[in-house]
Design a protein around this motif. Structure first.
Motif, PDB file in Angstrom:
ATOM      1  N   ALA A  51       1.543  -7.416   1.502  1.00 56.76           N
ATOM      2  CA  ALA A  51       2.678  -7.464   0.573  1.00 56.76           C
ATOM      3  C   ALA A  51       2.210  -7.432  -0.877  1.00 56.76           C
ATOM      4  O   ALA A  51       2.830  -6.785  -1.731  1.00 56.76           O
ATOM      5  CB  ALA A  51       3.513  -8.719   0.826  1.00 56.76           C
ATOM      6  N   ALA A  52       1.105  -8.118  -1.176  1.00 51.40           N
ATOM      7  CA  ALA A  52       0.546  -8.094  -2.531  1.00 51.40           C
ATOM      8  C   ALA A  52       0.088  -6.686  -2.886  1.00 51.40           C
ATOM      9  O   ALA A  52       0.289  -6.214  -4.015  1.00 51.40           O
ATOM     10  CB  ALA A  52      -0.608  -9.081  -2.647  1.00 51.40           C
ATOM     11  N   TYR A  53      -0.531  -5.999  -1.909  1.00 47.43           N
ATOM     12  CA  TYR A  53      -0.968  -4.630  -2.186  1.00 47.43           C
ATOM     13  C   TYR A  53       0.238  -3.707  -2.352  1.00 47.43           C
ATOM     14  O   TYR A  53       0.196  -2.765  -3.164  1.00 47.43           O
ATOM     15  CB  TYR A  53      -1.880  -4.108  -1.075  1.00 47.43           C
ATOM     16  N   ALA A  54       1.314  -3.968  -1.609  1.00 51.82           N
ATOM     17  CA  ALA A  54       2.534  -3.169  -1.776  1.00 51.82           C
ATOM     18  C   ALA A  54       3.083  -3.304  -3.191  1.00 51.82           C
ATOM     19  O   ALA A  54       3.547  -2.329  -3.790  1.00 51.82           O
ATOM     20  CB  ALA A  54       3.581  -3.600  -0.752  1.00 51.82           C
ATOM     21  N   LEU A  55       3.044  -4.509  -3.743  1.00 54.62           N
ATOM     22  CA  LEU A  55       3.474  -4.734  -5.127  1.00 54.62           C
ATOM     23  C   LEU A  55       2.616  -3.913  -6.085  1.00 54.62           C
ATOM     24  O   LEU A  55       3.145  -3.211  -6.960  1.00 54.62           O
ATOM     25  CB  LEU A  55       3.378  -6.217  -5.471  1.00 54.62           C
ATOM     26  N   ALA A  56       1.299  -3.997  -5.923  1.00 53.01           N
ATOM     27  CA  ALA A  56       0.397  -3.247  -6.800  1.00 53.01           C
ATOM     28  C   ALA A  56       0.623  -1.748  -6.656  1.00 53.01           C
ATOM     29  O   ALA A  56       0.689  -1.011  -7.656  1.00 53.01           O
ATOM     30  CB  ALA A  56      -1.053  -3.603  -6.472  1.00 53.01           C
ATOM     31  N   TYR A  62      -4.092   0.528   3.260  1.00 51.85           N
ATOM     32  CA  TYR A  62      -4.550  -0.758   2.724  1.00 51.85           C
ATOM     33  C   TYR A  62      -3.551  -1.874   3.041  1.00 51.85           C
ATOM     34  O   TYR A  62      -3.946  -3.008   3.274  1.00 51.85           O
ATOM     35  CB  TYR A  62      -4.736  -0.668   1.210  1.00 51.85           C
ATOM     36  N   MET A  63      -2.270  -1.531   3.024  1.00 55.16           N
ATOM     37  CA  MET A  63      -1.247  -2.540   3.307  1.00 55.16           C
ATOM     38  C   MET A  63      -1.252  -2.939   4.784  1.00 55.16           C
ATOM     39  O   MET A  63      -1.016  -4.100   5.121  1.00 55.16           O
ATOM     40  CB  MET A  63       0.135  -2.000   2.925  1.00 55.16           C
ATOM     41  N   LYS A 119       8.237   1.648   1.408  1.00 59.80           N
ATOM     42  CA  LYS A 119       7.830   0.240   1.540  1.00 59.80           C
ATOM     43  C   LYS A 119       8.798  -0.551   2.423  1.00 59.80           C
ATOM     44  O   LYS A 119       8.451  -1.636   2.891  1.00 59.80           O
ATOM     45  CB  LYS A 119       7.756  -0.414   0.163  1.00 59.80           C
ATOM     46  N   THR A 120      10.006  -0.012   2.643  1.00 59.14           N
ATOM     47  CA  THR A 120      10.891  -0.695   3.576  1.00 59.14           C
ATOM     48  C   THR A 120      10.272  -0.704   4.967  1.00 59.14           C
ATOM     49  O   THR A 120      10.377  -1.694   5.703  1.00 59.14           O
ATOM     50  CB  THR A 120      12.281  -0.030   3.615  1.00 59.14           C
ATOM     51  N   GLY A 121       9.601   0.403   5.322  1.00 56.60           N
ATOM     52  CA  GLY A 121       8.896   0.446   6.600  1.00 56.60           C
ATOM     53  C   GLY A 121       7.683  -0.465   6.621  1.00 56.60           C
ATOM     54  O   GLY A 121       7.398  -1.123   7.629  1.00 56.60           O
ATOM     55  N   VAL A 122       6.954  -0.508   5.509  1.00 54.76           N
ATOM     56  CA  VAL A 122       5.794  -1.404   5.413  1.00 54.76           C
ATOM     57  C   VAL A 122       6.246  -2.852   5.535  1.00 54.76           C
ATOM     58  O   VAL A 122       5.613  -3.659   6.243  1.00 54.76           O
ATOM     59  CB  VAL A 122       5.051  -1.183   4.079  1.00 54.76           C
ATOM     60  N   TYR A 123       7.340  -3.191   4.852  1.00 61.02           N
ATOM     61  CA  TYR A 123       7.873  -4.551   4.947  1.00 61.02           C
ATOM     62  C   TYR A 123       8.176  -4.907   6.397  1.00 61.02           C
ATOM     63  O   TYR A 123       7.850  -6.009   6.868  1.00 61.02           O
ATOM     64  CB  TYR A 123       9.139  -4.684   4.106  1.00 61.02           C
ATOM     65  N   TYR A 135      -0.781  -5.647  17.228  1.00 62.96           N
ATOM     66  CA  TYR A 135      -0.907  -5.252  15.817  1.00 62.96           C
ATOM     67  C   TYR A 135      -2.228  -4.531  15.560  1.00 62.96           C
ATOM     68  O   TYR A 135      -2.365  -3.802  14.572  1.00 62.96           O
ATOM     69  CB  TYR A 135      -0.788  -6.467  14.893  1.00 62.96           C
ATOM     70  N   THR A 136      -3.202  -4.696  16.442  1.00 65.71           N
ATOM     71  CA  THR A 136      -4.471  -3.982  16.308  1.00 65.71           C
ATOM     72  C   THR A 136      -4.245  -2.472  16.254  1.00 65.71           C
ATOM     73  O   THR A 136      -4.956  -1.748  15.549  1.00 65.71           O
ATOM     74  CB  THR A 136      -5.408  -4.322  17.486  1.00 65.71           C
ATOM     75  N   VAL A 137      -3.253  -1.990  16.987  1.00 61.29           N
ATOM     76  CA  VAL A 137      -2.916  -0.564  16.948  1.00 61.29           C
ATOM     77  C   VAL A 137      -2.504  -0.159  15.536  1.00 61.29           C
ATOM     78  O   VAL A 137      -2.886   0.907  15.030  1.00 61.29           O
ATOM     79  CB  VAL A 137      -1.778  -0.249  17.945  1.00 61.29           C
ATOM     80  N   VAL A 138      -1.735  -1.005  14.876  1.00 60.99           N
ATOM     81  CA  VAL A 138      -1.307  -0.737  13.503  1.00 60.99           C
ATOM     82  C   VAL A 138      -2.513  -0.682  12.572  1.00 60.99           C
ATOM     83  O   VAL A 138      -2.603   0.190  11.697  1.00 60.99           O
ATOM     84  CB  VAL A 138      -0.306  -1.808  13.024  1.00 60.99           C
ATOM     85  N   VAL A 139      -3.469  -1.590  12.765  1.00 59.54           N
ATOM     86  CA  VAL A 139      -4.678  -1.605  11.940  1.00 59.54           C
ATOM     87  C   VAL A 139      -5.460  -0.312  12.115  1.00 59.54           C
ATOM     88  O   VAL A 139      -5.938   0.281  11.137  1.00 59.54           O
ATOM     89  CB  VAL A 139      -5.563  -2.822  12.293  1.00 59.54           C
ATOM     90  N   VAL A 140      -5.587   0.146  13.348  1.00 55.24           N
ATOM     91  CA  VAL A 140      -6.306   1.399  13.610  1.00 55.24           C
ATOM     92  C   VAL A 140      -5.634   2.555  12.898  1.00 55.24           C
ATOM     93  O   VAL A 140      -6.297   3.382  12.245  1.00 55.24           O
ATOM     94  CB  VAL A 140      -6.387   1.674  15.133  1.00 55.24           C
ATOM     95  N   PHE A 141      -4.309   2.621  12.985  1.00 61.27           N
ATOM     96  CA  PHE A 141      -3.593   3.692  12.291  1.00 61.27           C
ATOM     97  C   PHE A 141      -3.664   3.521  10.782  1.00 61.27           C
ATOM     98  O   PHE A 141      -3.640   4.511  10.039  1.00 61.27           O
ATOM     99  CB  PHE A 141      -2.142   3.761  12.770  1.00 61.27           C
ATOM    100  N   GLY A 142      -3.759   2.299  10.317  1.00 60.53           N
ATOM    101  CA  GLY A 142      -3.955   2.075   8.888  1.00 60.53           C
ATOM    102  C   GLY A 142      -5.259   2.669   8.400  1.00 60.53           C
ATOM    103  O   GLY A 142      -5.317   3.308   7.334  1.00 60.53           O
ATOM    104  N   ILE A 143      -6.322   2.478   9.161  1.00 63.76           N
ATOM    105  CA  ILE A 143      -7.629   3.049   8.802  1.00 63.76           C
ATOM    106  C   ILE A 143      -7.586   4.571   8.850  1.00 63.76           C
ATOM    107  O   ILE A 143      -8.066   5.258   7.934  1.00 63.76           O
ATOM    108  CB  ILE A 143      -8.724   2.509   9.740  1.00 63.76           C
ATOM    109  N   LEU A 144      -6.987   5.112   9.917  1.00 62.97           N
ATOM    110  CA  LEU A 144      -6.917   6.566  10.062  1.00 62.97           C
ATOM    111  C   LEU A 144      -6.105   7.206   8.945  1.00 62.97           C
ATOM    112  O   LEU A 144      -6.470   8.266   8.429  1.00 62.97           O
ATOM    113  CB  LEU A 144      -6.311   6.922  11.422  1.00 62.97           C
TER     114      LEU A 144
END
Length: 465
Positions: free
Chosen positions: A289-294, A280-281, A225-229, A242-251
């Motif tokens: 950040a809320a999803y990271a907490l969960a 999801y994060m 989560k340090t990387g997610v933060y 950041y769209t690139v990050v979203v694409v990798f998030g989906i993948l």
């Protein structure tokens, strides 16, 4: 407030080295855990905001906001639960020193607000994770941990090059304005591995499968989560990139869930889902950040439960069954990660899906796959009593799984539909699921894959720019 918080974490570093007796270190570990949890709750529910600049010319900045408080509360809950387990074991004094240092380091990482400070805290967190991972002294743990350290260090060197380039352009480490295309590429590539994205982080299942349960809890619940933060903190700075990050998030959400559904080793299932849940994060910087907490709560819960299981083979677990109350805790954590209504996981998924547009169909597929992965555990109950070893930790996680700290969710009907589709799909295909090859998890293939994906990100960003 931040000045006090900074001094508090420096005091934790001091406390980690002044206690030479193992018994005193154990007492200090639990005491620190309770104090830290109380402080994290105070900051979270008090909705505190603050900022602090230590040296402006070098951009050493700290910030306390909604992103920080979500991560700080996650760190506090997961760390205390892991500490309950650690103090029960007769480990070397150095182990408890490392645990306290890890807590303070991650606390500071989650309030960092400049490019270089993020680099320093993430690197220190990786080093402490590496040391904790083979404290039991097993050779297999060492090699799994060294693979983690090598790949993460390589990734963060790429991040550091991006930081240096940005400093050359702006003469500051501040996270302000928007990054240039080349800086954005380097920062994204560096941090995605730390965040546990599927294509970058195939070291994760191997490491999780071999380390102690409480270390797995800290690794999945906090360390990655340090990387997610860092990504969420940089989201505005990255701008359209950041769209690139979203694409990798989906993948990563889709790719990792396929591996998880087919896996039979309990801890490897959870490791693949750590990769998947990171998606999801990343797709929702607003509620990441809320999803990271969960995720820290329910995934830390699931990993710690491995300490109470007689075997990690899910086929054998299904054949022998799991007695009460172990099954109750396993079912609660499984329902939460599956997004069941009125759990912290259900509320977090509801927040994330409420911000999605074109990403929503893909993430619903990933959500159904998650239910399919954990459906098997809901059918493992046996009407017999089994002693629970880590009851304080499980009760702590259960409390945060059921407390409406993220609300109750706005659309429980959709959550129930996704859950029902996932259960039905599992019952239909359960006999067809088989573990997939682990070729990508070797150090050589992980390194090659990382270089290829970095090149892809470079091309995508340059074309988009």
């Amino acid at each position: 407030m931040l000045r006090f918080y900074l001094l508090y974490n420096f005091a934790l570093f001091g406390a980690s080295v002044i206690f030479f007796s193992k018994s005193l270190l154990k007492i200090a570990t639990l005491s620190i855990g309770f104090v830290n949890l109380a402080l994290a709750n105070y900051l979270y529910f008090g909705k505190f905001t603050d900022s602090l600049t230590l040296r402006y010319s070098f951009g050493v900045k700290l910030v306390l906001d909604s992103i920080s408080t979500n991560f700080l509360l996650m760190n506090a809950v997961v760390w205390l639960a892991a500490a309950f387990v650690a103090v029960r074991k007769d480990l070397r004094s150095f182990y408890y020193t490392l645990l306290i240092m890890f807590l303070a380091t991650c606390n500071l990482a989650f309030v960092s607000n400049d490019l270089f400070n993020i680099y320093v805290t993430l690197e220190l967190a990786a080093l402490l994770t590496f040391l904790l991972s083979f404290v039991a002294g097993k050779t297999i743990q060492f090699w799994a941990a060294i693979k983690y350290l090598l790949l993460c260090s390589a990734a963060m060197q790429i991040y550091l090059i991006g930081v240096i380039l940005h400093f050359g352009q702006k003469n500051s480490f501040e996270i302000a304005g928007q990054a240039s295309s080349i800086v954005a590429v380097l920062l994204i590539c560096g941090v995605l591995m730390k965040a546990g994205v599927f294509f970058y982080s195939m070291w994760l299942p191997d490491l999780h499968a071999n380390v102690e349960p409480e270390v797995s809890t800290l690794l999945s619940g906090v360390s990655i989560k340090t990387g997610v933060y860092a990504i969420l903190r940089l989201s505005a700075f990255l701008g359209d990139h950041y769209t690139v990050v979203v694409v990798f998030g989906i993948l990563t959400a889709l790719g990792a869930v396929v591996f998880a559904m087919n896996e039979r080793h309990y801890k490897r299932i959870l490791a693949y889902h750590t990769l998947s849940q990171v998606g999801y994060m990343l797709v929702s910087p607003t509620h990441g950040a809320a999803y990271a907490l969960a995720h820290g709560v329910f995934k830390g819960f699931l990993f710690l439960l491995s300490d109470d299981l007689p075997t990690y083979d899910t086929k054998e677990l299904k054949r022998n069954g799991i007695g009460l109350p172990k099954w109750f805790f396993l079912a609660l954590a499984s329902l939460s990660i599956s997004g069941f209504p009125y759990t912290i996981g259900g509320a977090a998924k509801d927040l994330v899906f409420g911000t999605l547009k074109w990403q929503k169909p893909f993430m619903y597929v990933a959500a159904v796959g998650t239910v399919m992965s954990f459906a098997k555990f809901l059918f493992m109950v046996k009407p017999r009593f089994e002693k629970v070893e880590n009851l304080p930790s499980y009760l702590l996680f259960s409390l945060y799984c059921l407390l409406p700290i993220l609300g109750f969710g706005k659309d429980p009907v959709k959550s129930l539909i996704v859950f029902g589709v996932g259960i039905l799909s599992y019952l239909i295909v359960k006999d067809l699921l088989k573990p997939l090859p682990r070729t990508l998890e070797t150090l050589e293939n992980s390194s090659v894959l990382y270089v290829l994906v970095m090149a892809l990100v470079l091309v995508v960003v340059m074309v988009g720019g």
